[in-house]
Design an enzyme around this catalytic site. Structure first.
Site, short mmCIF file in Angstrom:
data_model
loop_
_atom_site.label_atom_id
_atom_site.label_comp_id
_atom_site.label_asym_id
_atom_site.label_seq_id
_atom_site.Cartn_x
_atom_site.Cartn_y
_atom_site.Cartn_z
N HIS A 1 -1.17 7.01 -26.90
CA HIS A 1 -0.93 5.91 -27.91
C HIS A 1 -2.05 6.14 -29.13
CE1 HIS A 1 -0.39 2.56 -29.79
NE2 HIS A 1 -1.56 1.84 -29.76
N LYS B 1 3.58 -3.70 -40.17
CA LYS B 1 3.88 -4.72 -39.18
C LYS B 1 2.68 -5.31 -38.81
CE LYS B 1 3.71 -3.02 -34.48
NZ LYS B 1 4.06 -2.11 -33.29
N SER C 1 8.28 -0.50 -25.19
CA SER C 1 7.98 -1.14 -24.31
C SER C 1 8.84 -2.43 -24.29
CB SER C 1 6.68 -1.82 -24.26
OG SER C 1 6.38 -2.44 -23.11
N GLU D 1 0.85 -1.14 -0.01
CA GLU D 1 0.04 -0.07 0.03
C GLU D 1 0.83 1.29 -0.01
OE1 GLU D 1 -2.51 -0.08 3.15
OE2 GLU D 1 -3.77 -1.67 2.73
C1 R5P Z 1 2.03 -0.13 -31.10
O1 R5P Z 1 1.38 0.24 -31.79
C2 R5P Z 1 2.95 1.07 -30.53
O2 R5P Z 1 3.07 2.29 -31.25
C3 R5P Z 1 4.36 0.79 -30.14
O3 R5P Z 1 4.96 0.25 -31.30
C4 R5P Z 1 4.39 -0.56 -29.29
O4 R5P Z 1 3.49 -0.64 -28.36
C5 R5P Z 1 5.81 -0.62 -28.72
O5 R5P Z 1 5.81 -1.91 -27.89
P1 R5P Z 1 7.04 -2.91 -28.27
O6 R5P Z 1 8.45 -2.13 -27.66
O7 R5P Z 1 6.82 -3.93 -26.91
O8 R5P Z 1 6.93 -3.61 -29.50
#
Ligand code: R5P
Length: 292
Positions: free
Chosen positions: A129, A191, A223, A39
């Site tokens: 995002h 992608k 990420s 907490e």
């Molecule tokens: C996805 O559409 C976002 O714009 C990033 O490309 C994505 O979330 C990045 O995540 P990671 O680094 O895990 O691929």
């Protein structure tokens, strides 16, 4: 009396200081104690005045902890402030803004309701995002972009015939804007991400335009680095020169920085929405402009 008071949550201390300075505002720090059971106990340091209060805190990992702390600070600020402005430079959960697979919870919507219920009057985020996320906030909301700040950094680098690249179609507009400010061209790759495993694949097969050119891969966030790594591997095979990465939010989870460098990226440049080794670009000026 100054017009604003800035309250800094524990995840955005440096940015809070810079923002307060730009606004000529009082800066109030918050003291955080996390108990052994997980907490959080937050105590505001100093006296709150009856004016507009800005609560600034990014909700990067530990996301839930930072989020509950933000909401708690706002609820306390609400006891004094005439208007509570939540500045969430990095908004966690923003990728959970729709039901991609049946049964998925739209957590962004839940969070938007929480911000309203604790007394937020308006919210400011940086490069969220997707704008879909902001639609759930039934309060005044604004997204500001860090692209001009990032471009300023890149325009000082000596790049060879630079080309801006989006790793996916979703980021096409971002790459277009970056290229416009840098006065150069852009392309976007295709992608595909497996919604169950999270695995990323680049579907583009050929891109002659990249041969011998320095590339800037532009994304809103990194990420795990999966998207950037796959894109870099593809672009290197197409015989580009150097690959730089520009992103607003560098979460860099699970050794992502090391893996990205290993894939052939020369340098990662991100902003201070998330403090860290790569956060070389300050967005306090852009945030300040959105407040006044
Ligand atoms: C996805 O559409 C976002 O714009 C990033 O490309 C994505 O979330 C990045 O995540 P990671 O680094 O895990 O691929």
């Amino acid at each position: 009396m100054t017009k604003f008071t800035v309250i800094s949550g524990s995840s955005s201390k440096d940015l809070a200081k810079k923002l307060a300075k730009r606004l000529g505002a009082n800066l109030l720090k918050s003291q955080l104690r996390v108990f052994p059971d997980g907490e959080s106990k937050i105590t505001l340091e100093g006296k709150l005045q009856k004016n507009k209060i800005i609560v600034i805190q990014s909700t990067y990992p530990p996301v839930d902890e930072n989020l509950i702390q933000t909401l708690s600070i706002i609820s306390k600020a609400k006891e004094y402030g005439t208007e509570i402005i939540a500045v969430i430079p990095y908004m966690g959960y923003a990728r959970q803004d729709r039901e991609f697979l049946p049964g998925e919870v739209i957590t962004m919507k839940v969070i938007a309701n929480l911000f309203k219920s604790v007394g937020t009057s308006r919210i400011i985020v940086v490069d969220i995002h997707s704008m879909i996320g902001l639609k759930y906030f039934n309060i005044k909301s604004k997204n500001v972009t860090a692209i001009p700040d990032l471009v300023k950094y890149f325009s000082k680098l000596k790049l060879k015939n630079p080309l801006v690249v989006s790793p996916d179609q979703g980021g096409k507009e971002r790459a277009k804007e970056f290229a416009k400010f840098l006065n150069t061209e852009y392309i976007s790759l295709e992608k595909q991400r497996d919604r169950k495993t999270g695995k990323v694949e680049i579907k583009t097969t050929n891109f002659n335009e990249v041969i011998g050119r320095d590339l800037i891969l532009v994304d809103d966030m990194i990420s795990t680095g999966g998207s950037i790594i796959k894109a870099t591997e593809f672009l290197k095979k197409q015989k580009c020169a150097r690959v730089f990465v520009a992103c607003t939010h560098a979460l860099l989870r699970n050794d992502a920085e090391k893996k990205i460098k290993k894939a052939g990226v020369t340098k990662i440049i991100s902003t201070n929405t998330i403090p860290g080794k790569t956060s070389l670009v300050d967005v306090s000026g852009t945030i300040a402009k959105a407040i006044i």
